[in-house]
Design an enzyme around this catalytic site. Structure first.
Site, PDB file in Angstrom:
ATOM      1  CG  HIS A  61      -0.312   0.067   2.530  1.00  0.00           C
ATOM      2  ND1 HIS A  61       0.520  -0.923   3.000  1.00  0.00           N
ATOM      3  CD2 HIS A  61      -0.359   1.010   3.520  1.00  0.00           C
ATOM      4  CE1 HIS A  61       0.947  -0.603   4.210  1.00  0.00           C
ATOM      5  NE2 HIS A  61       0.436   0.582   4.553  1.00  0.00           N
ATOM      6  CG  HIS A  63      -0.016   4.346   4.823  1.00  0.00           C
ATOM      7  ND1 HIS A  63      -0.735   3.554   5.680  1.00  0.00           N
ATOM      8  CD2 HIS A  63      -0.837   5.386   4.490  1.00  0.00           C
ATOM      9  CE1 HIS A  63      -1.931   4.084   5.875  1.00  0.00           C
ATOM     10  NE2 HIS A  63      -2.023   5.198   5.158  1.00  0.00           N
ATOM     11  CG  ASP A  65       5.217   2.947   6.936  1.00  0.00           C
ATOM     12  OD1 ASP A  65       4.306   3.544   6.344  1.00  0.00           O
ATOM     13  OD2 ASP A  65       5.027   2.003   7.718  1.00  0.00           O
ATOM     14  CG  HIS A  66       4.438  -0.144   3.782  1.00  0.00           C
ATOM     15  ND1 HIS A  66       4.508  -1.475   4.083  1.00  0.00           N
ATOM     16  CD2 HIS A  66       3.969   0.474   4.912  1.00  0.00           C
ATOM     17  CE1 HIS A  66       4.100  -1.674   5.321  1.00  0.00           C
ATOM     18  NE2 HIS A  66       3.762  -0.504   5.850  1.00  0.00           N
ATOM     19  CG  HIS A 137      -4.174  -0.038   5.979  1.00  0.00           C
ATOM     20  ND1 HIS A 137      -4.208   0.203   7.312  1.00  0.00           N
ATOM     21  CD2 HIS A 137      -2.967   0.433   5.551  1.00  0.00           C
ATOM     22  CE1 HIS A 137      -3.096   0.810   7.678  1.00  0.00           C
ATOM     23  NE2 HIS A 137      -2.315   0.956   6.623  1.00  0.00           N
ATOM     24  CG  ASP A 205       0.753  -1.180   7.728  1.00  0.00           C
ATOM     25  OD1 ASP A 205       1.511  -1.932   8.365  1.00  0.00           O
ATOM     26  OD2 ASP A 205       1.008   0.015   7.515  1.00  0.00           O
TER      27      ASP A 205
HETATM   28 ZN   LIG Z   1      -0.057   1.561   6.458  1.00  0.00          ZN
END
Ligand SMILES: [Zn+2]
Length: 277
Positions: A61, A63, A65-66, A137, A205
């Protein structure tokens, strides 16, 4: 053999010990990244891997941090003579996010990139397949499975007993074809068997939802950021815990203890840990 290198095992905030999320999966000629958080390319170097060998990037996904490591990797590949098509897979919206990313950074893209928004089985060879399932999510988020297909093998004991010779006759049997040899019929299904598939599941997540258990069922390795007590219901063989919160930086054993109370075969990974199955 399937090799996994845990390039980053932190959650949203990297720590001194843990980089943003990314997992490297190698199987034969395939080298995939599952997520690509900030700093992933340095972790690739530290692990002694070659970024030019990456074949596919699977994004769970969007976000930060990914995915914050994606522009950096794409630029490095341009500068180091990457000369094949790079496949990038992600959930719904990935095309738009990638378009925005190309608008944001000035960089010369001198290799083809194919972007696909995926759900269900999206890539398959004779040896393995990849599947995505939409999780829950606050933005579109995919879970992935990598399945190495079990090979068709000849049962050597039964073969010896049958007296069939090696060569073209046996080749047909291996392909599932019945054969007639010396006027006698030999049924393929009596002489062959299929090895078990090997399944690795990646879940990040997501909140608990109805689809998870069936999607990850019978995993040899379930890689997850939380236990969800999933391990028991999904009949997975091992649970790998990653995406660790900073809260556990000084005491990661706490989360492992909690997980092991529910599922004994839980393991906690650190950055650059390698698992081979
Ligand atoms: Zn996330």
């Amino acid at each position: 053999m399937i090799k996994l290198v845990f390039l980053g095992t932190s959650d949203a905030t990297p720590s001194i010990r843990r980089n943003h999320t990314s997992i490297f999966l190698n199987y034969n000629e395939e080298n995939m990244l599952i997520d690509c958080g900030e700093g992933t390319q340095r972790q690739i170097r530290k692990a002694g891997l070659n970024p030019c060998k990456i074949t596919r990037i699977l994004i769970t996904h969007w976000h930060g941090d990914h995915v914050l490591g994606i522009p950096g990797i794409l630029q490095t590949l341009s500068l180091t003579g990457y000369n094949k098509t790079l496949f990038i897979y992600g959930p719904k919206g990935t095309n738009e996010f990638m378009k925005n990313l190309f608008k944001t950074f000035v960089f010369t893209k001198n290799y083809p990139i194919e972007i696909k928004e995926v759900e269900g089985k999206f890539f398959e060879t004779n040896d393995f397949y990849l599947e995505a399932e939409l999780m829950s999510h606050n933005i579109s988020c995919n879970a992935y499975v990598f399945v190495k297909k079990g090979k068709i093998k000849i049962d050597k004991k039964k073969l010896k007993k049958s007296g069939l010779p090696h060569g073209p006759v046996l080749k047909k049997i291996k392909e599932g074809e019945d054969v007639i040899y010396n006027k006698k019929k030999y049924s393929a299904k009596n002489l062959i068997f299929k090895e078990n598939d090997e399944k690795i599941s990646f879940i990040f997540d997501t909140s608990m939802n109805k689809k998870i258990v069936s999607f990850v069922k019978n995993s040899d390795l379930l890689i997850c950021e939380s236990t969800f007590a999933l391990d028991i219901k999904s009949k997975s063989k091992k649970l790998i815990l990653t995406h660790l919160s900073q809260r556990y930086e000084k005491n990661p054993g706490k989360i492992l203890d909690e997980a092991q109370k529910i599922f004994k075969k839980s393991f906690l990974v650190n950055d650059l840990d390698v698992i081979e199955i």
